[in-house]
Structure formats: structure tokens, C-alpha cells
Design a protein around this motif. Sequence first.
Motif, PDB file in Angstrom:
ATOM      1  N   ALA A  28      17.664  -0.813 -34.319  1.00  0.00           N
ATOM      2  CA  ALA A  28      16.390  -1.510 -34.505  1.00  0.00           C
ATOM      3  C   ALA A  28      16.416  -2.450 -35.709  1.00  0.00           C
ATOM      4  N   GLU A  32      15.718  -6.362 -35.447  1.00  0.00           N
ATOM      5  CA  GLU A  32      14.668  -7.097 -36.156  1.00  0.00           C
ATOM      6  C   GLU A  32      15.196  -8.458 -36.629  1.00  0.00           C
ATOM      7  N   ASN A 117      20.017  -4.301 -29.399  1.00  0.00           N
ATOM      8  CA  ASN A 117      19.363  -4.192 -30.700  1.00  0.00           C
ATOM      9  C   ASN A 117      17.938  -4.731 -30.666  1.00  0.00           C
ATOM     10  N   ALA A 120      15.840  -2.182 -28.953  1.00  0.00           N
ATOM     11  CA  ALA A 120      15.562  -1.059 -29.852  1.00  0.00           C
ATOM     12  C   ALA A 120      14.445  -1.424 -30.829  1.00  0.00           C
ATOM     13  N   TYR A 121      14.451  -2.664 -31.286  1.00  0.00           N
ATOM     14  CA  TYR A 121      13.421  -3.105 -32.233  1.00  0.00           C
ATOM     15  C   TYR A 121      12.049  -3.176 -31.566  1.00  0.00           C
ATOM     16  N   GLN A 124      10.227   0.156 -30.216  1.00  0.00           N
ATOM     17  CA  GLN A 124       9.692   1.135 -31.162  1.00  0.00           C
ATOM     18  C   GLN A 124       8.202   0.942 -31.436  1.00  0.00           C
ATOM     19  N   LYS A 131       4.588   1.630 -35.155  1.00  0.00           N
ATOM     20  CA  LYS A 131       5.876   2.192 -34.777  1.00  0.00           C
ATOM     21  C   LYS A 131       5.678   3.623 -34.317  1.00  0.00           C
TER      22      LYS A 131
END
Length: 132
Positions: A28, A32, A117, A120-121, A124, A131
Motif C-alpha cells: 500500500a 500510494e 500496489n 493495495a492502496y 484499504q 482506512k
Amino acid sequence: MKTISLLTFAASVAFAASAGQAYAAGDAAAGEKVFAKCKACHQVGETAKNAIGPELNGVDGRKAGTAPDYSYSEPMKSSGITWDEASFKEFIKSPKAKVPGTKMIFQGLPSEGDEENVWAYIAQFGADGKKK
């Protein structure tokens, strides 16, 4: 002695399982940074609003074309996509190839690692922008 060994084994298995899930879900923090490319059109987080593209809070499990108060193309609304890691990765490689007629103009992410990635960011964030 056997109890300690069993507890140690159980803890090791739990750690290995969680480490494997974290790897499979991407990074994450790295996502970002890659998401900076997406910020020109999309927002995520507690203050996110629709912009050129829809806000992405609560996207994991959401049906495509359903963010409130966003004007989607008909092809996106009728795409039948429910967002998860696999559908996101397929879409983000080439949005216009996956959903011909989409308004999204994007050349795609350069690597599968970036795709994982970024997912994943954004995954969340719950629908409320917090989050999970």
C-alpha cells in the motif's frame, strides 16, 4: 514443553500466512506513490470527492459505474464489473480495451507490481474514506 512448541508452531504458521497475504495484496505504501499518477482524476480518503473521475472509496466489492453523483459512460455502467484485485488489474492495463467506450483516458500502469500496489492502496479505504 509440547504446549510451548505447539504455540510456537501456531504463531509461525499465522505469521507466514499473514506475510503471504500482505505480499499477494501488494504494498500500500508503494501504491500510494504510484497513485500520484491517478490523482489528476481520482480521489480517495476521508475528503475524497468526484472529480474528472469518480472517488474510489469503498471500491473493493463495488459494482462499476455506481459511485454516487458521478456521471458514468453507459459502457461502464453496463460493464458488469465488480471491483476486486483481479478485475482492477485487468482494467487498469488498458481501460479502453476492457470497457470500450469508457470515458477513462489512461495509458495503463507500467508493471503488474504497480497494479498490485495501487490496488493495495485504494482497497484499504472503506466507503467512508477511512482506512479499514
